[in-house]
Scaffold this motif. Structure first.
Motif, mmCIF file in Angstrom:
data_model
loop_
_atom_site.group_PDB
_atom_site.id
_atom_site.type_symbol
_atom_site.label_atom_id
_atom_site.label_comp_id
_atom_site.label_asym_id
_atom_site.label_seq_id
_atom_site.Cartn_x
_atom_site.Cartn_y
_atom_site.Cartn_z
ATOM 1 N N PHE A 1 0.907 -1.344 -0.083
ATOM 2 C CA PHE A 1 -0.026 0.074 0.040
ATOM 3 C C PHE A 1 0.818 1.191 0.035
ATOM 4 O O PHE A 1 0.097 2.301 0.017
ATOM 5 C CB PHE A 1 -0.964 0.042 1.289
ATOM 6 N N TYR A 2 2.130 1.031 0.062
ATOM 7 C CA TYR A 2 2.892 2.308 0.073
ATOM 8 C C TYR A 2 2.570 3.373 -1.166
ATOM 9 O O TYR A 2 2.478 4.603 -1.005
ATOM 10 C CB TYR A 2 4.359 2.067 -0.090
ATOM 11 N N GLY A 3 2.478 3.015 -2.492
ATOM 12 C CA GLY A 3 2.447 3.702 -3.628
ATOM 13 C C GLY A 3 1.053 4.509 -3.419
ATOM 14 O O GLY A 3 0.776 5.725 -3.712
ATOM 15 N N TYR A 4 -0.136 3.690 -3.201
ATOM 16 C CA TYR A 4 -1.338 4.414 -2.569
ATOM 17 C C TYR A 4 -1.326 5.469 -1.416
ATOM 18 O O TYR A 4 -1.803 6.535 -1.799
ATOM 19 C CB TYR A 4 -2.276 3.295 -2.256
ATOM 20 N N ALA A 5 -0.705 5.073 -0.435
ATOM 21 C CA ALA A 5 -0.502 6.203 0.602
ATOM 22 C C ALA A 5 0.133 7.150 0.063
ATOM 23 O O ALA A 5 -0.045 8.362 0.600
ATOM 24 C CB ALA A 5 0.291 5.293 1.477
ATOM 25 N N MET A 6 1.369 7.210 -0.602
ATOM 26 C CA MET A 6 2.092 8.298 -0.989
ATOM 27 C C MET A 6 1.043 9.162 -1.994
ATOM 28 O O MET A 6 1.374 10.419 -2.166
ATOM 29 C CB MET A 6 3.432 7.849 -1.702
ATOM 30 N N GLY A 7 0.301 8.548 -2.789
ATOM 31 C CA GLY A 7 -0.591 9.331 -3.645
ATOM 32 C C GLY A 7 -1.344 10.147 -2.760
ATOM 33 O O GLY A 7 -1.727 11.313 -3.204
ATOM 34 N N VAL A 8 -1.923 9.522 -1.843
ATOM 35 C CA VAL A 8 -2.910 10.370 -0.972
ATOM 36 C C VAL A 8 -2.211 11.368 -0.267
ATOM 37 O O VAL A 8 -2.705 12.751 -0.072
ATOM 38 C CB VAL A 8 -3.458 9.252 0.326
ATOM 39 N N GLY A 9 -1.072 11.080 0.112
ATOM 40 C CA GLY A 9 0.071 12.202 1.062
ATOM 41 C C GLY A 9 0.305 13.144 0.192
ATOM 42 O O GLY A 9 0.287 14.318 0.639
ATOM 43 N N MET A 10 0.707 13.040 -1.179
ATOM 44 C CA MET A 10 1.067 14.048 -2.045
ATOM 45 C C MET A 10 -0.045 14.987 -2.275
ATOM 46 O O MET A 10 0.153 16.327 -2.684
ATOM 47 C CB MET A 10 1.694 13.371 -3.487
ATOM 48 N N ARG A 11 -1.148 14.685 -2.331
ATOM 49 C CA ARG A 11 -2.335 15.450 -2.512
ATOM 50 C C ARG A 11 -2.601 16.428 -1.388
ATOM 51 O O ARG A 11 -2.985 17.478 -1.626
ATOM 52 C CB ARG A 11 -3.498 14.624 -2.665
ATOM 53 N N TYR A 12 -1.883 16.068 -0.074
ATOM 54 C CA TYR A 12 -2.142 17.122 0.955
ATOM 55 C C TYR A 12 -0.984 17.903 1.064
ATOM 56 O O TYR A 12 -1.077 18.944 1.822
ATOM 57 C CB TYR A 12 -2.714 16.351 2.205
ATOM 58 N N LEU A 13 0.143 17.274 0.768
ATOM 59 C CA LEU A 13 1.405 17.854 1.059
ATOM 60 C C LEU A 13 2.287 18.020 -0.198
ATOM 61 O O LEU A 13 2.424 17.043 -0.750
ATOM 62 C CB LEU A 13 2.205 17.264 2.349
ATOM 63 N N SER A 14 2.668 19.178 -0.501
ATOM 64 C CA SER A 14 3.270 19.401 -1.922
ATOM 65 C C SER A 14 4.773 18.986 -1.730
ATOM 66 O O SER A 14 5.534 18.725 -2.683
ATOM 67 C CB SER A 14 3.319 21.028 -2.421
ATOM 68 N N ASN A 15 5.580 18.886 -0.362
ATOM 69 C CA ASN A 15 6.761 18.617 -0.360
ATOM 70 C C ASN A 15 6.974 16.851 0.046
ATOM 71 O O ASN A 15 6.164 16.466 0.778
ATOM 72 C CB ASN A 15 7.232 19.271 1.011
ATOM 73 N N ARG A 16 7.671 16.369 -1.074
ATOM 74 C CA ARG A 16 7.717 14.827 -1.102
ATOM 75 C C ARG A 16 8.160 14.243 0.161
ATOM 76 O O ARG A 16 7.694 13.284 0.784
ATOM 77 C CB ARG A 16 8.666 14.427 -2.242
ATOM 78 N N ASP A 17 9.092 14.980 1.066
ATOM 79 C CA ASP A 17 9.467 14.631 2.311
ATOM 80 C C ASP A 17 8.531 14.572 3.349
ATOM 81 O O ASP A 17 8.486 13.783 4.126
ATOM 82 C CB ASP A 17 10.959 15.404 2.517
#
Length: 189
Positions: A31-47
């Motif tokens: 689920f990492y890829g899915y989780a990163m997709g959700v996270g990137m929608r809320y935070l523009s900084n990848r880190d």
């Protein structure tokens, strides 16, 4: 797209409930890829998004014993990620200097311009929004929360949630119109 690892999500979840570290690792990878997709929608900084995702998985593994196996795991995990991203936003709020700029009124061309935008273009436009506007837009339009839920989760008045959503949409329209104008000017040169 998820990689298939040959073990069902339900078996991985049951392994996690029993404390199996290998099951946790495989569920994380699944689920990492899915989780990163959700996270990137809320935070523009990848880190920052990666930090939110990792914190979310820790919360998920700590609370997996409460997960109802009759519900989709993906939705349960998404809610954890959204809440963790909101917590991150609150933590960083005191460091932000937000300025509201009055934008151009929609001239009716934004809907046509949307047809020509790719998903990457739309994500770039969302990144231009002030963080609170992007967060409310994502929660309402993409994750399906209503204004009462958003207000409760962000600890803001319901009316502010509506205003932030409206401003986000106005700004997106203005960005689209600006992009359309730039494209037109390039085409006539």
């Amino acid at each position: 797209m998820q990689k298939s690892i040959g073990i069902s999500d339900l078996d991985l979840i049951r392994g996690c409930k029993s404390g199996d570290l290998k099951s946790q690792e495989l569920l994380y990878k699944q689920f990492y890829g899915y989780a990163m997709g959700v996270g990137m929608r809320y935070l523009s900084n990848r880190d920052d998004a990666m930090e939110v995702v990792n914190d979310s998985f820790i919360k998920a593994f700590n609370g997996i014993k409460f997960f109802n196996e009759n519900q989709p795991f993906r939705a349960w995990l998404r809610r954890i990620i959204v809440n963790t991203a909101i917590d991150c936003h609150r933590k960083n709020l005191k460091h932000q200097n937000q300025e509201d700029i009055d934008l151009v009124v929609n001239h009716g061309k934004a809907a046509e311009a949307l047809e020509n935008l790719s998903a990457k273009d739309i994500l770039r436009l969302l990144d231009k929004l002030p963080e609170i506007h992007r967060t409310v837009f994502n929660m309402y339009e993409l994750d399906g929360f209503n204004h009462d839920e958003i207000a409760d989760m962000l600890n803001i008045p319901v009316s502010s949630s509506r205003v932030y959503l409206s401003r986000a949409k106005d700004k997106l329209r203005a960005y689209i119109l600006q992009q359309q104008k730039r494209d037109y000017e390039r085409a006539i040169r």
